[in-house]
Each structure stands twice: as C-alpha cells, then as structure tokens.
Design an enzyme around this catalytic site. Structure first.
Site, PDB file in Angstrom:
ATOM      1  N   HIS A   1       0.874  -1.178   0.000  1.00 30.69           N
ATOM      2  CA  HIS A   1       0.000   0.000   0.000  1.00 30.69           C
ATOM      3  C   HIS A   1       0.913   1.230   0.000  1.00 30.69           C
ATOM      4  O   HIS A   1       2.020   1.168   0.546  1.00 30.69           O
ATOM      5  CB  HIS A   1      -0.834  -0.048   1.288  1.00 30.69           C
ATOM      6  CG  HIS A   1      -1.906   1.000   1.391  1.00 30.69           C
ATOM      7  ND1 HIS A   1      -1.632   2.311   1.708  1.00 30.69           N
ATOM      8  CD2 HIS A   1      -3.255   0.919   1.253  1.00 30.69           C
ATOM      9  CE1 HIS A   1      -2.773   2.986   1.757  1.00 30.69           C
ATOM     10  NE2 HIS A   1      -3.771   2.168   1.479  1.00 30.69           N
TER      11      HIS A   1
ATOM     12  N   ASP B   1       3.117  -4.298   7.859  1.00 30.25           N
ATOM     13  CA  ASP B   1       1.914  -3.485   7.707  1.00 30.25           C
ATOM     14  C   ASP B   1       0.751  -4.467   7.820  1.00 30.25           C
ATOM     15  O   ASP B   1       0.466  -5.209   6.882  1.00 30.25           O
ATOM     16  CB  ASP B   1       1.940  -2.783   6.344  1.00 30.25           C
ATOM     17  CG  ASP B   1       0.591  -2.182   5.981  1.00 30.25           C
ATOM     18  OD1 ASP B   1      -0.362  -2.281   6.795  1.00 30.25           O
ATOM     19  OD2 ASP B   1       0.479  -1.633   4.870  1.00 30.25           O
TER      20      ASP B   1
ATOM     21  N   GLN C   1      -4.523  -4.946   6.996  1.00 33.88           N
ATOM     22  CA  GLN C   1      -5.535  -5.868   6.463  1.00 33.88           C
ATOM     23  C   GLN C   1      -5.476  -7.233   7.153  1.00 33.88           C
ATOM     24  O   GLN C   1      -6.192  -8.151   6.759  1.00 33.88           O
ATOM     25  CB  GLN C   1      -5.338  -6.061   4.947  1.00 33.88           C
ATOM     26  CG  GLN C   1      -5.419  -4.794   4.128  1.00 33.88           C
ATOM     27  CD  GLN C   1      -6.806  -4.184   4.099  1.00 33.88           C
ATOM     28  OE1 GLN C   1      -7.787  -4.812   4.503  1.00 33.88           O
ATOM     29  NE2 GLN C   1      -6.899  -2.956   3.644  1.00 33.88           N
TER      30      GLN C   1
ATOM     31  N   CYS D   1      -4.703   2.627  -3.602  1.00 35.10           N
ATOM     32  CA  CYS D   1      -3.398   3.017  -3.043  1.00 35.10           C
ATOM     33  C   CYS D   1      -2.315   1.980  -3.340  1.00 35.10           C
ATOM     34  O   CYS D   1      -1.383   1.799  -2.553  1.00 35.10           O
ATOM     35  CB  CYS D   1      -3.481   3.288  -1.543  1.00 35.10           C
ATOM     36  SG  CYS D   1      -4.460   4.721  -1.140  1.00 35.10           S
TER      37      CYS D   1
ATOM     38  N   LYS E   1     -10.544  -0.180  10.566  1.00 35.58           N
ATOM     39  CA  LYS E   1     -10.782  -1.332   9.692  1.00 35.58           C
ATOM     40  C   LYS E   1     -11.214  -2.559  10.488  1.00 35.58           C
ATOM     41  O   LYS E   1     -11.418  -3.628   9.920  1.00 35.58           O
ATOM     42  CB  LYS E   1      -9.513  -1.662   8.907  1.00 35.58           C
ATOM     43  CG  LYS E   1      -9.122  -0.619   7.859  1.00 35.58           C
ATOM     44  CD  LYS E   1      -8.046  -1.170   6.959  1.00 35.58           C
ATOM     45  CE  LYS E   1      -7.196  -0.113   6.290  1.00 35.58           C
ATOM     46  NZ  LYS E   1      -7.874   0.655   5.255  1.00 35.58           N
TER      47      LYS E   1
END
Lengths: 408, 126
Positions: A123, A200, A203, A365, A226
């Site tokens: 991302h 990261d 998600q 993104c 999220k």
C-alpha cells in the site's frame, strides 16, 4: 463455514439503512469497516460519564479516563500477545505508525548506500514513507516481486537480503490481491541476517489471529477503523528493546520526563511516543471493538470471509467478461479485486451504487501494483463478518446488469 | 441508471470526438486526478487567439471521457478569452446530470487541464 450473519447484522445500526429504497450492501471493508452498537454506546457513555484528559488530573473522572485508556492498551497487548503493554504505542493509524518508525528508527539506523526491502504489493502508506527516507539518506529501495497469482516470489530472497539491508517492511495481507503473505518465512530469513522486519498489518489484524511473539516481527502497524473501531486511532507494536533505543517521534507534553530550557529527558515507554493529548475516546472504542471481535472469534471470522471470497470467485469464473486478480481462495482473506471488460471501474462502482452496493473503484493506493498488471484501476469487493452469501448474489446480479447496460 | 448515464454520455464515451494528439501543438498540457489515477492531456492549435484544432488523450471513466469529448467540441473556434470564462456549470450543463463531490472531479478534470494549459490555472474549476 459461514457465520450466523443475521444475528451479527442486528448489532450494526447502519446495516438497516436503505439506499434509494434498496438495502445497503456494504462491500468496502478493506477501506473501512462499519461499527457495532457496542462500540458506539461505549464511546458515547465514556463522553457522558468519565471524560477528562488522561495521565494528569488527580480528580475522579481523570482517574477513570486514564484507567479506561490504559485498559484499552492492555486489551490491545493481550489481543496481539505482546510481552508487555509497554510495546503498544497508540498512533493516529497505520500510516502514522509506519511514519513513526521512519522518523524515530529509520533516521537513526538507515544511512547512505543502505537498502530497505519492500514488496511489489505495498500500500502507498508502506512505500512512500520509505521513499522519503531513502531520498533523505541516499538509501535504496528493493522489492520482492509477485507472480501472476499475486503471490510473493521468494526464490531470490537470499540475494535480496544483503549486507546493506537495514529493514524489511512488508504487508501481511495485500489490500489488492487479498494474499496472506508468508511473513514467517521472510522474518526467519531476515533475522538470520540480523535484519528487523516491519509488518503493515492493516488488512491482517481485523481478520486473522495475530500473535507478535509467535511471528517474532520487530514492528507491526494497524488501524482501528478497519476492525470495527473508530477512526483516528491505530497501533504501533514494536519490541521493547527497539523502542527503548529509538529517538522520540513528536515532541510535546506527556512524552517527557524532565524539561529544562535547553534540553529534556524522555518519558518511559509507551509515553515517550505519545506526545500531546491522545485520541482517548477512540482508544476506549477500539477496546470495545476488540471485545466484540473476540466474542465472535477471529478464526470463525476468517473462515466466513474466505468462504464468501471462494463463492465470489466461483461465480466470477463463469462470467467471461470479468477478470479477477490474486491467489486461490485458500491463500487469501475475504477480498476480491476485478475488472469488467471495457468498463472503467468507476463506472462499475457508480452503477452498483444504484443497487445500494458499496465497492471500491480505483487503484486502492497500490498504483505500482496496478501498473505492473497493465491496469489503471480495478474494482474491489471486500467482506467482513456481517456480509452474507445473499449480498454476493446481489453483487453478481448487479455486475451482469452493468455489462448489459454498457454493451447495449 | 439513465439519470447518471444519459444516452448522449454513453455515445460520447463509445465514440469520442477529437481523440488523439496533435503533431506540433501550440499548447499541450496533462494533469491527473490523484483520487482515481485518471489522466487527461489536451493539445491545441491556436490561430488568431482562437482554438483552431483540439485533440485529447484521456484515461478514465465514462463521465470523464464523455466530458472531455464534449468540451473539445464546445471549444472549437472559441477564443482563449471565452475559454477562460468556462465554468463548472458549463460542463454540467452539457453532461446534463448531477454529480456528487467525488465524481464531479471526473467531469471537471478536462476543464482543469484546458485552463492549466492556456492560463496556468492550477485550481479545480468552480
């Protein structure tokens, strides 16, 4: 195995909403999730009963607010199985958490000629901060490539990890392919060469059980919004030893121990990295979100989403005008990016909106990823615990209708 | 659906007018919509301060393609001074639809590019 979605849906007030007389079908969970009543009520109650600034006031409600804020930190620490709650830094979100590492760790540890290893499916928020650091320091970015299935190619990993590599920064779950990346393998190889790894996990944490001690990652970042929680708060996890050695990020209140005219000393962890008044109610809301996720169970949530992704891909396979991207269902979380032949993703999304269906259209993104695929953009349907098979059917019907409309 | 994609918009989308580039343009300018990655380039031949020939290259949705195609038809033969006066309303009038704040930019990128090329104006048209 699907969850009892109707029972879960009753907990989310917004899902009762209609768009142009049709029920809201919310399939943009990779961008942000909706909030259960418990999160909304908890935050509201906090403002109505215990709100005050934290860590300073000695009066009752300031004590209560401090306790609730720190309780939230403990909840996050337990959720990730950290060694200590001092390893949990509250930030504004994933982006700020990664930039914190860039400034406080990167500036100190990355020098001219050094390398940072990323993947081709980052991302922008785990790419641009490292571009900026590389430009500042004269360092170089390298990338682990992905294959035609949207899976990382690790054959060359040994040669990509060089004596100059100072950090590996990679996504845990791809926001475009949905791929669950083999982060343990990368961490093991990087650690064998003494290189720290940042994940990261924006998600991943909302959808998978994440155990930072088992993973042995050095940094991990994610956002509350999220994972059923409010916006404005996220988390940086880092190993205590690393945090201790890092410079402060923002200067200001709370992050200091002692201040003189010309110098200061830094607060203990985690306060050292939490300058200024924090997002207090949001931390309390994040705790409520984690509590909610725990009552359902992340394994069940992941199974549910994966089943929806599998069903979607089965339906998609029968549509000749549709192309979808990423690995087989067993290797992914509950999201599917796709394109309808000859129709721009924005037009697809605009037509779906007429049926009350919310999907993301654009580059999500991940512009370099799309460029590598020869695409400007794609459409993405991303699922969460409250989505149903019936909603996937509505999506499929609306996509068929979209094709008919533009081909007429 | 017809309120968002009128027949005329789809027609311009499928058969865009003035698509392409000019060999030796007097003015050429390109800009992007960072929101969605759309891009638009407009080339102009200018004669006696009027648009003599116009071509565009654009990547984007039906709204953005149709708006650009319609805009190029609109400005052929117009003076640069007249072009400066063009506004958001002119684009929305030829499109004949209402747009929310996000998709408005799909429609207005072409006018932003045109004014950016002629006058160096960087703002979104109002």
């Amino acid at each position: 195995m699907l969850l009892e979605a109707q029972k879960i849906r009753a907990d989310f007030p917004i899902l009762k909403r209609q768009i142009g007389g049709k029920p809201l079908v919310y399939l943009d969970n990779a961008a942000s999730s909706q909030k259960p009543q418990s999160v909304l009520l908890t935050m509201n109650a906090f403002y109505q009963v215990s709100y005050a600034n934290i860590h300073r006031g000695v009066y009752t409600i300031a004590e209560e607010a401090t306790e609730l804020y720190e309780k939230a930190r403990e909840t996050v620490a337990n959720f990730l199985n950290t060694k200590t709650h001092r390893e949990i830094i509250f930030t504004r979100g994933t982006t700020e958490a990664i930039n914190l590492v860039r400034f406080s760790w990167g500036r100190k540890n990355v020098q001219s000629g050094d390398e940072i290893l990323l993947t081709e499916m980052e991302h922008h928020s785990n790419l641009v901060p490292w571009q900026l650091l590389a430009q500042e320091k004269g360092a170089k970015l390298k990338f682990i490539p992905f294959d035609s299935q949207g899976k990382l190619v690790l054959d060359q990993l040994d040669s990509l990890l060089t004596d100059k590599t100072k950090l590996v920064a990679m996504n845990f779950v791809s926001n475009t392919f949905g791929t669950i990346n083999p982060v343990e393998k990368v961490i093991a190889k990087a650690h064998a060469k003494g290189i720290p790894v940042l994940l990261d996990a924006a998600q991943a944490v909302p959808h998978l059980t994440v155990d930072v001690q088992k993973l042995d990652c050095d940094f991990l970042a994610f956002s509350s919004h999220k994972m059923l929680g409010p916006t404005g708060i996220g988390v940086l996890y880092a190993k205590e030893k690393i945090l201790e050695a890092m410079d402060p990020f923002l200067g200001g209140g709370e992050m200091i121990k002692e201040v003189h005219w010309d110098h200061s000393t830094w607060n203990d962890l985690p306060g050292k990295f939490e300058a200024g008044t924090q997002s207090i109610a949001e931390a309390v809301g994040l705790k409520a979100a984690i509590d909610y996720l725990k009552t359902i169970g992340l394994e069940k949530i992941h199974d549910h989403e994966q089943a929806l992704a599998r069903y979607t891909m089965e339906q998609f396979s029968e549509m000749k005008e549709l192309t979808f991207y990423g690995p087989p269902p067993k290797d992914r979380c509950g999201l599917v990016a796709f394109n309808l032949q000859g129709i721009h993703p924005h037009d697809v999304a605009a037509v779906l909106d007429r049926s009350g269906i919310c999907v993301r259209a654009g580059h999500h993104c991940t512009q370099p990823l799309h460029r590598k695929l020869g695409l400007e953009a794609s459409v993405r349907a991303s699922y969460y615990l409250y989505n149903t098979k019936e909603e996937v059917d509505l999506l499929i019907d609306a996509l068929k209708e979209t094709t008919r409309f533009f081909k007429k | 659906m017809d309120t968002l994609y009128r027949e005329e918009i789809l027609e311009h989308y499928k058969y865009p007018r003035n698509k392409g580039t000019l060999e030796k343009p007097d003015i050429t300018y390109k800009d992007f919509n960072p929101l969605c990655g759309d891009e638009c380039q407009i080339d102009l031949h200018v004669k006696d301060n009027r648009v003599d020939e116009v071509k565009f290259m654009a990547k984007g949705c039906a709204i953005s393609q149709a708006a650009t195609s319609m805009l190029t038809e609109m400005i052929e033969g117009k003076s640069l001074e007249e072009i400066k006066q063009l506004s958001k309303k002119d684009i929305l009038d030829v499109l004949g639809i209402e747009l929310g704040p996000v998709r408005l930019k799909c429609a207005l990128l072409c006018l932003k590019v045109l004014k950016g090329g002629i006058y160096g104006i960087k703002e979104w048209p109002t």
